[in-house]
Design a protein around this motif. Structure first.
Motif, PDB file in Angstrom:
ATOM      1  N   ARG A  27       0.799  -1.360  -0.024  1.00  0.00           N
ATOM      2  CA  ARG A  27       0.078   0.155   0.051  1.00  0.00           C
ATOM      3  C   ARG A  27       0.914   1.242  -0.044  1.00  0.00           C
ATOM      4  O   ARG A  27       0.253   2.196  -0.319  1.00  0.00           O
ATOM      5  CB  ARG A  27      -1.127   0.136   1.056  1.00  0.00           C
ATOM      6  N   ALA A  31       0.240   4.807  -1.912  1.00  0.00           N
ATOM      7  CA  ALA A  31       0.150   5.784  -1.512  1.00  0.00           C
ATOM      8  C   ALA A  31       1.073   6.841  -1.839  1.00  0.00           C
ATOM      9  O   ALA A  31       0.959   8.133  -2.175  1.00  0.00           O
ATOM     10  CB  ALA A  31       0.317   5.565   0.130  1.00  0.00           C
ATOM     11  N   HIS A  57      -6.464  -1.278  -1.532  1.00  0.00           N
ATOM     12  CA  HIS A  57      -6.575  -1.059  -0.191  1.00  0.00           C
ATOM     13  C   HIS A  57      -7.566  -0.129   0.436  1.00  0.00           C
ATOM     14  O   HIS A  57      -7.351   0.884   0.780  1.00  0.00           O
ATOM     15  CB  HIS A  57      -5.160  -0.529   0.340  1.00  0.00           C
ATOM     16  N   TYR A  60      -8.174   3.177   2.736  1.00  0.00           N
ATOM     17  CA  TYR A  60      -6.866   3.896   3.144  1.00  0.00           C
ATOM     18  C   TYR A  60      -7.055   5.433   3.200  1.00  0.00           C
ATOM     19  O   TYR A  60      -7.928   5.804   2.192  1.00  0.00           O
ATOM     20  CB  TYR A  60      -5.829   3.585   1.899  1.00  0.00           C
ATOM     21  N   THR A  64      -4.599   6.557   8.057  1.00  0.00           N
ATOM     22  CA  THR A  64      -3.715   5.336   7.734  1.00  0.00           C
ATOM     23  C   THR A  64      -2.235   5.691   7.722  1.00  0.00           C
ATOM     24  O   THR A  64      -1.406   5.145   8.278  1.00  0.00           O
ATOM     25  CB  THR A  64      -4.101   4.635   6.586  1.00  0.00           C
ATOM     26  N   THR A  65      -2.085   6.570   6.841  1.00  0.00           N
ATOM     27  CA  THR A  65      -0.500   7.155   6.740  1.00  0.00           C
ATOM     28  C   THR A  65      -0.038   7.547   7.894  1.00  0.00           C
ATOM     29  O   THR A  65       1.008   7.149   8.240  1.00  0.00           O
ATOM     30  CB  THR A  65      -0.522   8.249   5.641  1.00  0.00           C
ATOM     31  N   SER A  94     -11.011   7.210   7.236  1.00  0.00           N
ATOM     32  CA  SER A  94     -11.641   5.905   6.582  1.00  0.00           C
ATOM     33  C   SER A  94     -13.092   6.059   6.877  1.00  0.00           C
ATOM     34  O   SER A  94     -13.490   6.318   7.797  1.00  0.00           O
ATOM     35  CB  SER A  94     -11.025   4.572   7.341  1.00  0.00           C
TER      36      SER A  94
END
Length: 96
Positions: A27, A31, A57, A60, A64-65, A94
């Protein structure tokens, strides 16, 4: 001498393109691809990359990052990365 014209597409976008074509791409590759294109002002391509990230994904998000990179010791770098994701259309949180 005249200043050299910047490339229409940053070299990092080409590297990210190659990364997402790998069969085992994570991912982070998807990203980063979206973030690089977002930061380069490549709106349609960045949105397409963000859509592909979401397809591969689901859910995302920028959140998430932040979770993925919680050990990053450069808040400025993380802020730039997140800005690129936002410009690509990656949601802040999300939907799930």
């Amino acid at each position: 001498p005249s200043p050299s014209k910047p490339p229409s597409r940053p070299p990092t976008a080409d590297i990210a393109d190659r990364a997402v074509r790998q069969p085992n791409a994570t991912r982070w590759a998807f990203a980063t691809h979206a973030a690089v294109l977002g930061l380069a002002g490549k709106g349609e391509a960045a949105q397409a990359a963000a859509e592909r990230l979401n397809e591969r994904h689901p859910g995302y998000s920028c959140e998430t990052t932040r979770d993925d990179f919680f050990l990053m010791d450069s808040p400025d770098l993380l802020a730039v990365y997140l800005d690129g994701l936002r410009q690509a259309g990656v949601p802040e949180h999300s939907a799930a």
